[in-house]
Structures are given as structure tokens and as C-alpha cells.
Design a protein around this motif. Structure first.
Motif, short mmCIF file in Angstrom:
data_model
loop_
_atom_site.label_atom_id
_atom_site.label_comp_id
_atom_site.label_asym_id
_atom_site.label_seq_id
_atom_site.Cartn_x
_atom_site.Cartn_y
_atom_site.Cartn_z
N GLY A 147 -93.83 1.70 -52.70
CA GLY A 147 -92.76 1.61 -53.67
C GLY A 147 -93.16 1.73 -55.13
N ASP A 161 -84.13 -6.13 -57.21
CA ASP A 161 -85.45 -5.97 -56.58
C ASP A 161 -86.14 -4.67 -57.00
OD1 ASP A 161 -83.80 -4.32 -55.23
OD2 ASP A 161 -84.09 -5.23 -53.26
N ARG A 162 -85.73 -4.14 -58.14
CA ARG A 162 -86.43 -2.96 -58.66
C ARG A 162 -86.84 -3.23 -60.10
NH1 ARG A 162 -83.06 1.34 -57.35
NH2 ARG A 162 -84.17 1.18 -55.36
N SER A 163 -88.14 -3.07 -60.37
CA SER A 163 -88.62 -3.30 -61.73
C SER A 163 -88.97 -1.97 -62.37
CB SER A 163 -89.86 -4.19 -61.71
OG SER A 163 -89.60 -5.33 -60.92
N GLN A 213 -79.88 2.65 -61.36
CA GLN A 213 -80.86 2.22 -60.35
C GLN A 213 -81.40 0.82 -60.62
OE1 GLN A 213 -83.76 5.34 -59.13
NE2 GLN A 213 -82.73 6.59 -60.67
N ARG A 214 -80.98 0.22 -61.70
CA ARG A 214 -81.45 -1.15 -61.95
C ARG A 214 -80.89 -2.06 -60.88
NH1 ARG A 214 -81.65 -2.43 -68.43
NH2 ARG A 214 -82.57 -4.38 -67.72
N ARG A 259 -89.75 0.36 -55.72
CA ARG A 259 -89.65 -1.04 -56.13
C ARG A 259 -90.09 -1.20 -57.56
NH1 ARG A 259 -89.82 -4.52 -51.81
NH2 ARG A 259 -89.05 -6.00 -53.34
N GLU A 278 -86.17 5.72 -54.38
CA GLU A 278 -85.78 4.31 -54.49
C GLU A 278 -86.97 3.36 -54.51
OE1 GLU A 278 -82.98 4.04 -51.19
OE2 GLU A 278 -81.40 4.76 -52.53
#
Ligand SMILES: Nc1ncnc2c1ncn2[C@@H]1O[C@H](COP(=O)(O)OP(=O)(O)OP(=O)(O)O)[C@@H](O)[C@H]1O
Ligand SMILES: [Mg+2]
Lengths: 254, 482
Positions: free
Chosen positions: A79, A195-197, A191-192, A165, A163
Motif C-alpha cells: 500500500g 485509513d489513508r495517509s 481519496q482522503r 494506504r 487505493e
């Protein structure tokens, strides 16, 4: 999500990163700014696992794993996504073909079925729309003959497909016109998620008007010399880097 | 001369005097080549007299010829007296009994290519009978072709059933003494295919696609003759994407194509003979003469080749553009890995007016492989407004391999338009990293990039062939990087 401790990178005897610390929590957006040659792309490349950036000290952990011990493709499948400052051209390879290989490599890694042609196409169309890209881009060779702005947009399109991480966007805003900048920023904002940084490397405060960061850091002399919230970017815009670099009292306060 | 050969010489000589044609017992000739051997071969096939005369003439000239040494390849001298020029197909007793006896590496490759088990056995030289019924497929196929007047059969059969047709064209494109290896082939050829497409017929199927196995028994000195009569079309596929067991070191084939007025021949090859091991031991020497002639106006001949096998490849599929407005094309991918050597390219000879030719050559060198493109574009005096476009790209992987380009140009007519482009590039670290950052393994990344590099050639291949060729390329490149 990502924890970098005392990272030191030395290329040909020259120390580029020198004990860098950085921590990015889940769902957070961090902006990294800093003068040319300060090591921003180096940091991005080290996170992604590019050869030629020997880590001589420190550690990088991603979702609790030792990231540095993984091959680049393993990191990607776990990810980690890098939007390149200079996206690479691959003549003769259709954009869509690379995407399909990429998506399926990641799915396989997660123990999921490969997407069949129909589902894949559906996903592709949805993401194209998000980035307001024409379908013809799918069938052109990867980045070949793309304008500078199109290349950057294509990077974010790939991000949307994969997608990740953790996404590291290296100067994705450079070379974008005003409209494209908005589209790309909207694409990233869409896309924020918790669980996505995202790590945004940028030279311009303007991007941060659209993608509002949780933290802003200044990289200079091989480490983070100053951290703050989005107001730090405004200060930098007004005053340049001279004051942070020359002020001996600055400490990393992430 | 060893005693066995002397005996044979006597035997053959005696039988020949006696009329000779029936009943020759020997299944294999001892090594060696002389006129008696050629008489034996011809008799064994029950050939018409003109063929024997033609063979003998070729042999006599061959004896005065020298092995060419201008190519960018190196090998020990070949002893032509150490080769046996006839052996009947192996009896079942001599063949491997099961897959257990086959080199596991070969089997691994078959698996990767997705070849069904029964075919694997056949390719590996194991006796398979009823199970693999290529014979019945072949029969249906032949009936269908016969109905529209297409002749597609072994050359020996054509000599028996259509001697006049063969006589008219055999050696008309590649003369018996054209070059050292072609002369040798003319003297001793034993296997090969013959194709005739009648006027106005569009051959409804790719010839030989039906048989992966078809190429199995092609001999060491194969000879193929394809004639497309006026206004006809044929697509012919040669070879096999699976590497084959083969004990013959030297292959010297000849292919002749004749396209009459308005006819079109598309000839595709995937050549994957044994390349030798990683240290360069063993492997096939593939010395081939391929030439087509556009013998009428608006005729077109296209050669497409994917050369990944053989220790040495020496091959220049060419087109003589005699007819006005005729077209010649050459699309080539040649890959050399480990210690392989390839010297390949084409000759486009513009004779008629308004003729045009296209050359796209993609050379890939990996390991210690050496890859040379050698191409001639010749425009004769009468070839008004001839056009040629050539593009020769080389891709290097690692720094122990080599790529060389030798373009030759002879233009006798000032109205010609000639364009030549050449590039040499290394497979980019940055391209590899980009793909890996997207999740592709290093091997997949290499294969993706190389396939992209070859795209202009692959798209000329019939669909099924193209897919296999891509897989084959990846397999041949394994271990080339990293
Ligand atoms: N492979 C390399 N070999 C030698 N020096 C390198 C290498 N890669 C980067 N550097 C040097 O390291 C320093 C940091 O480079 P880097 O690309 O990380 O800077 P940056 O902060 O991204 O700059 P910019 O804002 O211009 O993109 C530069 O001085 C650069 O020349
Ligand atoms: Mg940079």
C-alpha cells in the motif's frame, strides 16, 4: 501508519538525510516543504525503496513492519504509492496494461481474485471520471508524449486505481495549470479517508489551499527543521526558507 | 574415408546401376557427403530425375564454395563430413519413454507456455500415438483446402504429385548455388513444405496454425516453397513457440516465396531452437536463406520473425521487388541471452517502379549475447520513386552484451526516398523502478518493458502467435536482470 526515526541516507559519501524523524498517523495529510536539493525526493524514494539511496542509519516502519527490508514491489503491494516528480515513459506499453498488471499484483498479494475485464473497465472508467481524463489515455503508451500536466494527472489516476494506504506525492502540483490543479486536488481529496495517509511534497502554498494538510514540515539540512500546522506554509510563502534554516533555535516539533 | 562409408558407397553405386529406386534398406547413413549420398537421398524419396540433377549440380558448386565469414558471429569450423545426411524418424524404441526422462527445465518451459501434456510429450520426442490425433485434424484440414484448390503438403509429396509446378519454381528465388548454405541445402534437403494458392483464392486459414506439432519433424535441411498465384492471399506460420529437443547442431534451411501479380504472402516465424546452456555449450546453428520475390505488379510479401532460440542465428529474409508498386516488409525481433549470437536482417531489392519496403528490426541483447542487424536496401536504376523506411532499435540489458547495426544502402535511382532511423538504449533503471513501484515483480517489469519495445513487430503476428511470442520472450529473458 508511518514512523521514520533518525533516518540517515548517504550517497557517494554525501549525507543527504541526516537523522530525519517523521511520524504520519492514519488518515493524516502531511506537507513537506523545503529548498531545492534539501532531500525531499530522496525521502520519497527511500520510502518507496529505490536503489541507489543507501540507508546508513535509522529506521522506517510502516503499519508496524520494517519497511526498509521489503523490495519495492512488496512495499507497493502493501500500500505504499509514490507519485513521481518525473513520471517515466514506457514506450509501447499501454497505460491500461500497466494499470491492470499493477491492480492485479496488489489484489493477488491481498489474496483477492484478479479483476475480470468487465469489472476492471468499470473501475477504470469511474476513476477516469474522477480525474476528468479522456479514455484515450488508457490506450496510449505509459506517459509517452503526455504533457507535463497530463503526466502528473496520470499519476493521481494510478493512485486512485491502486487505493494505497500511504501516498507520497512528489511535487505533483508542479507543471499543473490552475484548472488541472483543482482537478488533481479534488481527486486527492476524494481519496482522503481515515485509513489513508498522504505526504505531499510541494514548493507552493497554493496546493495547500486545496488539499488542506494536518501538518506542515520544513526539510532542510537533511532533517525536519520546523513543523507546524497549515499556517507554517503561509509563513514560508511570505518569508522564504532563510529564516528557518538560519535560526539555530529551531527544533523539530512534530 | 571410414570403411562403413566405403561399403555404403559400393552398395549405393551397385544399386544405382541396377535401377536402384525401390527397396533401400538403410535407415541411417553414416556421416559423410559425396555424390553417392545425394543419389541415395534422391532415390530414397523416389524423386524425378530433374531433382537429382539439380541436387548434384548444387553439390558440385558447393564443393568450390567457402563458408561465409563476414557475419558478426563466431564458431568453431563445421566439419560437413561429420554430419549424417539421412536418418529415418527414430523408432519408438530409441525415444524417451516418459516425461521422467526429459530435462525438467524443458518441461518447466512447456508449463509456462501452457502447453497441454500430450503435446509436451510429442515435443519432447516421446512416442505418442492415437491420443494426439494431429493426423485426423490434418486430414480434415487438407480436405477443406483441397476443395478450393490449395495445395499444402510435404515438398517430397509435391515432387511426386505436382512435378511440373515444383520444377517451374524450385530454385527460382534462391538459386541452387546462391550461397554456401543454400547450396548445401539444395544438394541434401530432405524435408519441407510446399504451398500453392490458386488464382484469386484467399486461403481461409493460417497455414500450420493447427499444428504446434507440425514443426516437429522438420529436418535439418528443410526446404519450403510457397507460391501465391495472381490475386491470392496466404498467411503461413513457421515454427513452434516451444523449444524442441533436437540433436542436430546445424540447421541450414531454405525458404522461397513467389507472389505473382496482386498476390500477398505473409510469412511468420517463431524460432526457438535450443540456444545452448548458459555457458554457451551446445545449441543450434541456424543458417537460413529466406527470400521472396514479388513477381507481378502490386504483389506484397511480409516477413515477420521472432528469433529467440539457437546458439547462432544467421538469417536475412529478403524481398525482390520486381513488379511495379510491389511491397516488401520485414518485421523482426531477435533476442540473444547468455552466449547466443545473432546476425540477422534483410535485403530489400527495388527493381520495379513505385515499389516500397518497410524494415522494423528490434534487437534485444542480454547476458553476453551478441546481436547484429545487417540490412541492405538496394534501388536499381529502373526503380522510379522507390521508397524505403527502416527502423532499427537495439535494447541492451546489462553491460556484457553487444548490439551492432550494419545498414547498407545502394541507390542507383535519384528519385528514391530512403529513411533510416536507429536507436540503442539500455533498459532503464527508472522504468524498472516505476513498474515495481506499481507492484510488478522485477521479472514482470522486464517483460513488460521488452514487450513494449517489440510492440510494432508483435502486432504483425497472428493473434495467437503473438500471445505465445510474448510469453516466450519473458521466458527467454529469465535471469537477465538482477
Ligand atoms: N543518486 C544521487 N547521487 C548523488 N547525489 C544525489 C543523488 N540523488 C540525489 N542527490 C543529491 O541529493 C540532494 C537532494 O536531492 P533531492 O532530489 O532529494 O532534493 P529535493 O529536495 O527533492 O529537491 P527539489 O526541490 O529540487 O526537487 C541533491 O543535492 C541531489 O543532487
Ligand atoms: Mg524533488
Amino acid at each position: 501508519m508511518l514512523k521514520i526515526s533518525k533516518l540517515t541516507v548517504t550517497v557517494d559519501g554525501k549525507t543527504i538525510l541526516n537523522g530525519l524523524d517523521l511520524e504520519v498517523g492514519p488518515g493524516e495529510v502531511h506537507a513537506i516543504m523545503g529548498p531545492n536539493g534539501s532531500g525531499k525526493s530522496t525521502l520519497a524514494n527511500v520510502i518507496a525503496g529505490r536503489e541507489g539511496y543507501p540507508v546508513t542509519g535509522g529506521s522506517v516502519s510502516f503499519l508496524g513492519q520494517d519497511l526498509l527490508s521489503l523490495a519495492p514491489e512488496k512495499r507497493a503491494r502493501e500500500g505504499v504509492f509514490l507519485a513521481f516528480q518525473y513520471p517515466v515513459e514506457i514506450p509501447g506499453v499501454a497505460n491500461v496494461y500497466l494499470l491492470k498488471e499493477a491492480v492485479n499484483a496488489t489484489r493477488q498479494h491481498r489474496g483477492e481474485e484478479k479483476l475480470d475485464a468487465m469489472d476492471f473497465l468499470k473501475l477504470v472508467r469511474e476513476k477516469l471520471k474522477l480525474l476528468q481524463m479522456k479514455e484515450e489515455f488508457l490506450y496510449r503508451s505509459v506517459n509517452e508524449g503526455f504533457s507535463g500536466g497530463e503526466k502528473k494527472r496520470n499519476e493521481i489516476f494510478q493512485m486512485a486505481m491502486l487505493e494505497p494506504r500511504l501516498a507520497v506525492l512528489d511535487e505533483t502540483d508542479s507543471g499543473l495549470d490552475i484548472d488541472a490543479l483543482k482537478i488533481v486536488a479534488d481527486g486527492v481529496n476524494a481519496q482522503r479517508s481515515p485509513d489513508r495517509s498522504v505526504i505531499l511534497v510541494t514548493h507552493y502554498q497554493r496546493l495547500l489551499d486545496y488539499i488542506v494538510p494536518d501538518r506542515v514540515h520544513v526539510l532542510a539540512g537533511g532533517r525536519i527543521v520546523r513543523s507546524g500546522d497549515k499556517r507554517l506554509a503561509l509563513e514560508l510563502e511570505a518569508q522564504g526558507y532563510g529564516w528557518v534554516e538560519s535560526d539555530p533555535s529551531t527544533v523539530s516539533a512534530a | 574415408m571410414n570403411p562403413a562409408v566405403t561399403d555404403l558407397g559400393e552398395l549405393v553405386g551397385r544399386e544405382y546401376k541396377e535401377g536402384f529406386v525401390t527397396d533401400i534398406e538403410a535407415d541411417t547413413l553414416p556421416p559423410g557427403l559425396d555424390e553417392d549420398v545425394i543419389r541415395f537421398l534422391s532415390a530414397k524419396k523416389d524423386e524425378p530425375d530433374f531433382v537429382l540433377e539439380w541436387r548434384l549440380d548444387a553439390f558440385r558448386r558447393w564443393q568450390n564454395m567457402k563458408q561465409p565469414n563476414w557475419a558478426q558471429v563466431r564458431h568453431a569450423p563445421i566439419d560437413f563430413q561429420a554430419i549424417s545426411y539421412y536418418s529415418a524418424p527414430k523408432s519408438d524404441a530409441d525415444r524417451p519413454k516418459s516425461l521422467d526422462e526429459i530435462d525438467p527445465k524443458l518441461l518447466e518451459t512447456y508449463d509456462k507456455l501452457g502447453i497441454p501434456l500430450e503435446e509436451q510429450k510429442a515435443l519432447a520426442g516421446i512416442a505418442v500415438d492415437a491420443v494426439f490425433d494431429s493426423v485426423s485434424v490434418a486430414t480434415t484440414f487438407k480436405d477443406k483446402l483441397a476443395k478450393i484448390g490449395v495445395i499444402f503438403c510435404p515438398l517430397s509429396e509435391a515432387l511426386a504429385n505436382h512435378p511440373d509446378l515444383v520444377r517451374q519454381y524450385l530454385g527460382s528465388v534462391v538459386p541452387a548455388a546462391d550461397n554456401f548454405y543454400a547450396a548445401l541445402n539444395s544438394a541434401v534437403f530432405t524435408e519441407g513444405s510446399f504451398v500453392y494458392i490458386p488464382k484469386g483464392v484467399r486461403c481461409p486459414m493460417e497455414l500450420s496454425t493447427y499444428f504446434r506439432i507440425n514443426a516437429l519433424n522438420t529436418g535439418q535441411f528443410e526446404r519450403t516453397l510457397i507460391i501465391a498465384d495472381e490475386g491470392s492471399y496466404v498467411s503461413y506460420l513457421e515454427g513452434c513457440t516451444a523449444p524442441m529437443r533436437d540433436e542436430n547442431q546445424l540447421h541450414a534451411a531454405v525458404v522461397e516465396l513467389v507472389a505473382l501479380k496482386d498476390a500477398q504472402i505473409k510469412y511468420s516465424t517463431v524460432q526457438n531452437w535450443y540456444p545452448g546452456d548458459e555457458e554457451g555449450r551446445g545449441g543450434i546453428y541456424n543458417f537460413v536463406t529466406k527470400r521472396g520475390v514479388c513477381r507481378g505488379d502490386n504483389a506484397k510479401i511480409s516477413w515477420t520473425q521472432v528469433e529467440t532460440g539457437s546458439a547462432i542465428t544467421w538469417k536475412y529474409p529478403s524481398v525482390l521487388l520486381e513488379g511495379d508498386s510491389s511491397v516488401g516488409e520485414f518485421y523482426s525481433v531477435a533476442l540473444t541471452n547468455h552466449c547466443q549470437q545473432a546476425d540477422t536482417g534483410t535485403k530489400m531489392v527495388h527493381i520495379g517502379r513505385n515499389t516500397s519496403s518497410t524494415i522494423i528490426s528490434k534487437g534485444i541483447s542480454a547476458g553476453r549475447g551478441q546481436n547484429a542487424y545487417r540490412g541492405l536496401v538496394k534501388v536499381l536504376k529502373g526503380a522510379e520513386t522507390a521508397r524505403n523506411y527502416s527502423q532499427c532499435d537495439s535494447l541492451l540489458m546489462g553491460d556484457r552484451c553487444g548490439a551492432h547495426t550494419f545498414p547498407y544502402l545502394e541507390v542507383k535511382n535519384p528519385t528514391a526516398t530512403i529513411e533510416h532511423e536507429a536507436t540503442t538504449s539500455k533498459i532503464g533503471e527508472d522504468q524498472l523502478f516505476y513498474c515495481r513501484q506499481r507492484g510488478l515483480s522485477e521479472e514482470d517489469a522486464v517483460s513488460l518493458i521488452v514487450n513494449g519495445f517489440c510492440k510494432e513487430v508483435f502486432r504483425e503476428l497472428p493473434m495467437e502467435f503473438a500471445v505465445e511470442a510474448q510469453k516466450l520472450l519473458s521466458i527467454s529473458l529469465e535471469g537477465a536482470v538482477g
